[in-house]
Design a protein around this motif. Structure first.
Motif, PDB file in Angstrom:
ATOM      1  N   PRO A   1       5.152   0.897  -2.202  1.00  0.00           N
ATOM      2  CA  PRO A   1       5.826   1.828  -2.043  1.00  0.00           C
ATOM      3  C   PRO A   1       6.119   2.278  -0.495  1.00  0.00           C
ATOM      4  CG  PRO A   1       3.594   2.400  -2.409  1.00  0.00           C
ATOM      5  CD  PRO A   1       3.727   0.896  -2.749  1.00  0.00           C
ATOM      6  N   PHE A   2       7.192   3.030  -0.307  1.00  0.00           N
ATOM      7  CA  PHE A   2       7.459   3.122   1.083  1.00  0.00           C
ATOM      8  C   PHE A   2       6.315   3.926   1.954  1.00  0.00           C
ATOM      9  CE2 PHE A   2       9.344   5.740   4.563  1.00  0.00           C
ATOM     10  CZ  PHE A   2       9.610   5.182   5.498  1.00  0.00           C
ATOM     11  N   VAL A   3       6.086   3.036   3.033  1.00  0.00           N
ATOM     12  CA  VAL A   3       4.759   3.665   3.723  1.00  0.00           C
ATOM     13  C   VAL A   3       5.331   4.404   5.026  1.00  0.00           C
ATOM     14  CG1 VAL A   3       2.687   3.147   5.153  1.00  0.00           C
ATOM     15  CG2 VAL A   3       3.168   2.005   3.156  1.00  0.00           C
ATOM     16  N   VAL A   4       5.168   5.635   5.231  1.00  0.00           N
ATOM     17  CA  VAL A   4       5.966   6.430   6.510  1.00  0.00           C
ATOM     18  C   VAL A   4       5.090   5.692   7.709  1.00  0.00           C
ATOM     19  CG1 VAL A   4       6.499   8.444   5.139  1.00  0.00           C
ATOM     20  CG2 VAL A   4       4.227   8.241   6.269  1.00  0.00           C
ATOM     21  N   PRO A   5       5.643   5.862   8.792  1.00  0.00           N
ATOM     22  CA  PRO A   5       5.224   5.219  10.052  1.00  0.00           C
ATOM     23  C   PRO A   5       3.713   5.950  10.259  1.00  0.00           C
ATOM     24  CG  PRO A   5       7.624   5.690  10.629  1.00  0.00           C
ATOM     25  CD  PRO A   5       7.114   6.142   8.988  1.00  0.00           C
ATOM     26  N   GLU A   6       3.518   6.951  10.009  1.00  0.00           N
ATOM     27  CA  GLU A   6       2.374   7.521  10.691  1.00  0.00           C
ATOM     28  C   GLU A   6       0.867   6.958   9.700  1.00  0.00           C
ATOM     29  OE1 GLU A   6       5.023   9.169   9.744  1.00  0.00           O
ATOM     30  OE2 GLU A   6       4.926  11.505  10.349  1.00  0.00           O
TER      31      GLU A   6
ATOM     32  N   PRO B   1      -0.465   9.412  -0.876  1.00  0.00           N
ATOM     33  CA  PRO B   1      -0.216  10.750  -0.891  1.00  0.00           C
ATOM     34  C   PRO B   1       1.100  11.550  -0.311  1.00  0.00           C
ATOM     35  CG  PRO B   1      -1.467   9.965   0.935  1.00  0.00           C
ATOM     36  CD  PRO B   1      -1.311   8.824   0.316  1.00  0.00           C
ATOM     37  N   GLU B   2       1.428  12.693  -1.111  1.00  0.00           N
ATOM     38  CA  GLU B   2       2.628  13.205  -0.747  1.00  0.00           C
ATOM     39  C   GLU B   2       2.270  14.048   0.597  1.00  0.00           C
ATOM     40  OE1 GLU B   2       6.147  15.602  -2.676  1.00  0.00           O
ATOM     41  OE2 GLU B   2       5.178  13.722  -3.403  1.00  0.00           O
ATOM     42  N   LEU B   3       2.485  13.475   1.712  1.00  0.00           N
ATOM     43  CA  LEU B   3       2.087  14.190   3.138  1.00  0.00           C
ATOM     44  C   LEU B   3       2.490  15.566   3.334  1.00  0.00           C
ATOM     45  CD1 LEU B   3       1.880  11.235   5.602  1.00  0.00           C
ATOM     46  CD2 LEU B   3      -0.010  11.896   4.027  1.00  0.00           C
ATOM     47  N   LEU B   4       1.594  16.340   3.926  1.00  0.00           N
ATOM     48  CA  LEU B   4       1.938  17.648   4.523  1.00  0.00           C
ATOM     49  C   LEU B   4       3.086  17.644   5.429  1.00  0.00           C
ATOM     50  CD1 LEU B   4       1.037  20.591   5.542  1.00  0.00           C
ATOM     51  CD2 LEU B   4      -0.319  19.260   7.502  1.00  0.00           C
ATOM     52  N   GLY B   5       4.150  18.593   5.289  1.00  0.00           N
ATOM     53  CA  GLY B   5       5.201  18.498   6.220  1.00  0.00           C
ATOM     54  C   GLY B   5       5.319  19.839   6.806  1.00  0.00           C
TER      55      GLY B   5
ATOM     56  N   TRP C   1      -3.801  11.560   6.382  1.00  0.00           N
ATOM     57  CA  TRP C   1      -3.616  11.291   4.959  1.00  0.00           C
ATOM     58  C   TRP C   1      -3.562  12.847   4.439  1.00  0.00           C
ATOM     59  CZ3 TRP C   1      -3.747   6.705   1.704  1.00  0.00           C
ATOM     60  CH2 TRP C   1      -3.886   5.490   2.577  1.00  0.00           C
ATOM     61  N   LEU C   2      -3.450  14.029   5.181  1.00  0.00           N
ATOM     62  CA  LEU C   2      -3.767  15.154   4.556  1.00  0.00           C
ATOM     63  C   LEU C   2      -2.271  15.598   3.819  1.00  0.00           C
ATOM     64  CD1 LEU C   2      -5.458  17.513   7.213  1.00  0.00           C
ATOM     65  CD2 LEU C   2      -6.412  15.992   5.370  1.00  0.00           C
ATOM     66  N   GLU C   3      -2.433  16.358   2.598  1.00  0.00           N
ATOM     67  CA  GLU C   3      -1.604  16.802   1.637  1.00  0.00           C
ATOM     68  C   GLU C   3      -1.370  18.529   2.004  1.00  0.00           C
ATOM     69  OE1 GLU C   3      -1.127  14.319  -2.108  1.00  0.00           O
ATOM     70  OE2 GLU C   3      -3.194  14.561  -1.722  1.00  0.00           O
ATOM     71  N   ALA C   4      -0.393  19.068   1.592  1.00  0.00           N
ATOM     72  CA  ALA C   4      -0.459  20.564   1.751  1.00  0.00           C
ATOM     73  C   ALA C   4      -1.560  21.103   1.198  1.00  0.00           C
ATOM     74  CB  ALA C   4       0.854  20.971   1.129  1.00  0.00           C
ATOM     75  N   GLU C   5      -1.719  20.672   0.120  1.00  0.00           N
ATOM     76  CA  GLU C   5      -3.202  21.379  -0.570  1.00  0.00           C
ATOM     77  C   GLU C   5      -4.458  21.440   0.177  1.00  0.00           C
ATOM     78  OE1 GLU C   5      -2.458  23.458  -3.056  1.00  0.00           O
ATOM     79  OE2 GLU C   5      -4.724  23.860  -3.292  1.00  0.00           O
TER      80      GLU C   5
END
Length: 572
Positions: free
Chosen positions: A306-311, A325-329, A547-551
């Motif tokens: 899966p695509f890994v964002v630079p962070e 994870p679907e990271l917090l934006g 690795w934090l998500e919105a939740e």
DNA sequence: GCCGTTTTCGGCCCGACTGTTTTCAGTCG
């Protein structure tokens, strides 16, 4: 025993074995084990079978058990007796690695930086095998700078410089694509230098243009594929530009974004598929074919990842798990819960802060000025808080679609008591507690002090839990595992303070707190001016690195849900 | 020291650069 301590011992063991001249793969095995311990999702003292960690086998598991039980390692003690304690730090000298250090020790009896200095000054180093006059001069230079610790530049200071440079590079006609890479692109809290990847058919022309920029104070390296310069743009920083052919751009961007550890995992992954990854593309040796890409996504896709964002590219598991994870934006963020006004040491009024927040699209904020004991910041008395509440009510009446909560940032006093009695706290919508004094108390005192505050049902959030100031002040000597445990038990939320000097909790602790303890966090700017609300950008970036998500973040809650949570913490 | 749907032995990420050499070891990112 904490995972950090265990990992540190394993790393030291690896360093010492490397100096001793051990098989480099064995050395690497210990480094891998240290990483595995750091990144383990299971708390280290609950780990029954260390060999279940990736890269840990029978041998290392036995060493881990020994360290867990006795606090030390016989193997390490033995090497320590064999090699002088001053040798490992010599690795910090540029150009000096384990092999050369061993030669210096064996041939000249060098056991530390002082003896090395004398040997260099006496001209004895240049005659050693593998050394020469040039190397001796470079060493002399390294020794001269020995005590000048290179200070890494804060991300927030580097970002605008990178933006200006990026624009400048785009204006060069022969440049086809430009992206910043390196730790800036990964949004690390500090960066050493600025890396850019440039796609061009005319590298020599572009290199020439770069070295000719007026802000360049020194050209460090000027080759066909790489230019390194020092620039002075409000701050002095090294800039490395890699010049590649357009079809190589994406692979080069990935390579120079790093991290090094992430790249190693990616190459191992490619190897399993029979391919070779380098900055020029993915090479299939069987078909003698090179794959290149238009976007990074395609490259990860080719590797079945899966695509890994630079962070996330730090080898903290991002290459090994099937879904990320679907990271917090920034778009998930609804309100800032920690800021100051003129009532204490801020520069603006309640209304000015509220309007600035509304312009950012927030649904709510909390005003949290300092409490009475913090005299240097004009902390508020209980009576001040009442009058401030009246002002906040008036602002709320005037505002549409925006809620201002009445809060406080209350000191946890050196004796562990709180700066207001419960009767005062219960009148407030939100209570943040934090430590501003007695930093140098011992671990037990500091930890108990913080846990006592968390046990108060009126305390919702602990601000900047470790108190570190990047490049300026080390974290308090807290036992964060006990703090995490108490946060879980009491339902208290720990802050990620988005002040660019703090960013505390850091990325690593956020990931641990979430995965090992199931904690939630609050991200706040601690703004003292309306402009400082914009610091939320680096806060969100750090949360993404954790690795934090919105939740996982209470600042993503709607105002109703937030109010429910605030009441619930108080047992409502 | 670790590891294995090509393997229990023979590998272990890749390439550039520097300074030392005269074909390469060591270091770096």
């Amino acid at each position: 025993m904490r995972s950090g301590q265990l990992a540190a011992i394993l790393k030291e063991l690896a360093d010492m074995m490397e100096l001793k001249g051990e098989n480099p793969f064995k050395v690497n095995a210990y480094r891998r084990a240290a990483r595995a311990v750091e990144n383990s999702r299971v708390p280290i003292d609950a780990l029954e079978r260390p060999e279940e960690l990736p890269g840990v086998g029978k041998g290392t598991a036995a060493v881990i058990r020994e360290i867990m039980e006795t606090g030390q390692s016989k193997q390490l003690d033995e090497i320590r007796n064999l090699l002088p304690a001053g040798l490992p730090e010599l690795m910090r000298l540029p150009g000096l690695g384990p092999k050369s250090i061993h030669v210096l020790y064996r041939e000249l009896g060098v056991t530390g930086i002082e003896e090395l200095r004398q040997a260099v000054e006496a001209g004895r180093v240049r005659h050693l095998p593998g050394f020469g006059e040039k190397k001796e001069r470079n060493l002399a230079e390294g020794i001269r700078k020995w005590n000048k610790r290179p200070v890494r530049t804060l991300l927030i200071h580097a970002l605008p410089v990178a933006e200006t440079l990026e624009k400048r590079l785009r204006q060069i006609p022969q440049v086809e694509r430009v992206e910043p890479a390196g730790s800036l692109r990964r949004r690390k809290e500090t960066v050493k230098d600025l890396d850019f990847v440039v796609a061009t058919e005319h590298p020599a022309v572009v290199a020439e243009r770069i070295t000719a920029m007026p802000e360049v104070t020194q050209v460090l390296n000027h080759g066909e594929t790489k230019v390194s310069v020092m620039v002075e743009m409000g701050l002095a920083i090294q800039v490395d530009v890699r010049l590649v052919q357009p079809e190589q751009f994406v692979s080069a961007l990935h390579h120079f974004t790093g991290s090094k550890e992430h790249n190693v995992r990616i190459r191992q992954r490619a190897k399993e598929l029979g391919w070779k990854v380098s900055e020029y593309g993915i090479f299939d040796p069987e078909k003698e074919e090179v794959f290149t890409f238009r976007e990074e996504r395609e490259m990860f896709d080719k590797l079945g990842l899966p695509f890994v964002v630079p962070e996330l590219r730090e080898d903290r598991g991002e290459v090994d798990i099937p879904t990320l994870p679907e990271l917090l934006g920034i778009e998930d963020y609804r309100g800032d819960l920690h800021m100051h006004t003129r009532w204490s040491d801020g520069s603006a009024t309640v209304e000015e802060m509220a309007i600035a927040a509304q312009k950012r699209g927030y649904a709510y904020i909390a005003i949290t000025d300092h409490s009475q004991s913090l005299k240097v910041a004009s902390g508020l008395t209980a009576d001040d808080l009442k009058r401030q509440r009246e002002e906040i009510d008036q602002v709320n009446d005037r505002l549409d679609g925006m809620t201002v909560l009445a809060g406080v940032e209350m000191d946890i006093l050196p004796d562990g008591s709180l700066d207001y009695p419960d009767e005062v706290l219960q009148e407030l919508d939100l209570v943040i507690a934090s430590i501003h004094s007695g930093f140098r108390q011992d671990e037990e005192t500091l930890t108990s002090r913080m846990i006592a505050a968390m046990e108060n049902p009126y305390v919702h959030i602990i601000a900047h839990p470790t108190g570190r100031l990047i490049n300026r002040r080390d974290p308090y000597g807290l036992d964060l595992d006990r703090v995490f445990e108490a946060a879980k038990r009491t339902g208290t939320v720990l802050e990620l303070n988005a002040n660019p000097h703090r960013l505390d909790l850091n990325d690593w602790y956020l990931k641990r707190g979430k995965e090992e303890y199931g904690l939630r966090f609050s991200i706040n700017t601690d703004a003292h001016t309306p402009e400082m609300l914009s610091h939320i950008g680096v806060g969100i970036a750090t949360a993404r690195r954790g690795w934090l998500e919105a939740e996982d973040v209470i600042n993503t809650y709607s105002i109703d849900r937030l109010k429910d949570w605030l009441a619930q913490k108080r047992g409502g």
